[in-house]
Design an enzyme around this catalytic site. Structure first.
Site, PDB file in Angstrom:
ATOM      1  CG  LEU A  70     -49.800  16.031 -18.455  1.00 11.92           C
ATOM      2  CD1 LEU A  70     -50.622  15.865 -17.339  1.00 11.92           C
ATOM      3  CD2 LEU A  70     -49.985  17.216 -19.480  1.00 11.92           C
ATOM      4  CE1 TYR A  71     -47.177   8.315 -22.359  1.00 11.10           C
ATOM      5  CE2 TYR A  71     -45.517   7.671 -20.945  1.00 11.10           C
ATOM      6  CZ  TYR A  71     -46.293   7.261 -21.939  1.00 11.10           C
ATOM      7  OH  TYR A  71     -46.372   6.315 -22.341  1.00 11.10           O
ATOM      8  CB  ALA A  72     -45.944   9.502 -15.375  1.00 10.70           C
ATOM      9  CB  THR A  91     -52.244  11.096 -19.231  1.00 13.17           C
ATOM     10  OG1 THR A  91     -50.986  10.741 -19.683  1.00 13.17           O
ATOM     11  CG2 THR A  91     -52.277  12.855 -18.908  1.00 13.17           C
TER      12      THR A  91
END
Length: 170
Positions: A151-153, A155
Site C-alpha cells: 500500500l505504501y508503494a 500511495t
C-alpha cells in the site's frame, strides 16, 4: 531562498533542513510528530534544528488553514515535501494513515501552493518502492511501476501521478 520543509524532523528532513540553513537559506520546518518513529527522537531533532536556526511548526499537512497561514507569514520560494507515512508493514495495521498522509496530504499541500502568489517551486519525494515487483536492478525512471508490492508503494505512485498531473502511463 525561503524553504518550507515538510517532515522536517525525519531523518532526511533533518539533514535537508540543516544543509539548506548552512548554505544560507531561510528554512521553516513542519512536522506532525506522529509516533510511527520515536517521538523523543523527533523532539531531539527539533532541538538540534532550532539550535541551528530552523524553527519547527507542529502540524499536519492536511491542515489547509495552517498551511495557508504559514504562506501568509512567509513568502516561501520553495517547498521540500518530505512528509509521508513511511514503512511497508505498518500499512496492514493502519492503511488510512497512508492515504491520509501520502495522498490527501500531498493534495492539500499542492492546493495551498497553487493558491499563493508567487507560487513556490515544489520538490516532492517518491520512493523506490514504486518499482514493486520489478527484478531489474538498477531501476530506471522508464521502468514499469504497475506491480506495486505494498500500500505504501501504491500511495507513493499515486502521488507521482498527482504531482505529474496526468493519468498513469504504465
Amino acid at each position: 531562498m525561503s524553504v518550507l520543509v515538510t517532515g522536517a524532523t525525519g531523518f532526511v528532513g533533518t539533514h535537508v533542513s540543516t544543509t539548506l540553513k548552512r548554505r544560507g537559506d531561510g528554512v521553516l520546518g513542519l512536522d506532525n510528530f506522529n509516533d510511527y518513529y520515536d517521538p523523543l527522537l523527533k523532539r531531539a531533532r527539533q532541538a538540534l534544528l532550532e539550535h541551528t536556526g530552523v524553527f519547527i511548526v507542529e502540524g499536519d499537512i492536511n491542515d489547509s488553514t495552517l498551511l495557508s497561514k504559514l504562506f501568509e507569514v512567509v513568502a516561501f520560494t520553495h517547498v521540500m515535501h518530505l512528509a509521508a507515512q513511511a514503512g511497508v508493514r505498518y500499512a496492514m495495521e493502519n492503511p488510512g494513515s497512508y492515504v491520509h498522509s501520502n495522498i490527501a496530504g500531498l493534495v492539500s499541500l499542492l492546493e495551498v501552493c497553487k493558491s499563493v502568489n508567487p507560487q513556490p517551486a515544489i520538490v516532492w519525494v517518491s520512493s523506490s518502492s514504486v518499482y514493486g515487483l520489478n527484478t531489474k536492478v538498477p531501476f530506471s525512471e522508464r521502468d514499469r511501476t504497475d506491480q506495486p508490492a505494498s500500500l505504501y508503494a501504491v500511495t507513493k505512485k499515486a502521488g507521482e501521478e498527482i504531482a505529474w498531473g496526468r493519468p498513469a502511463s504504465m
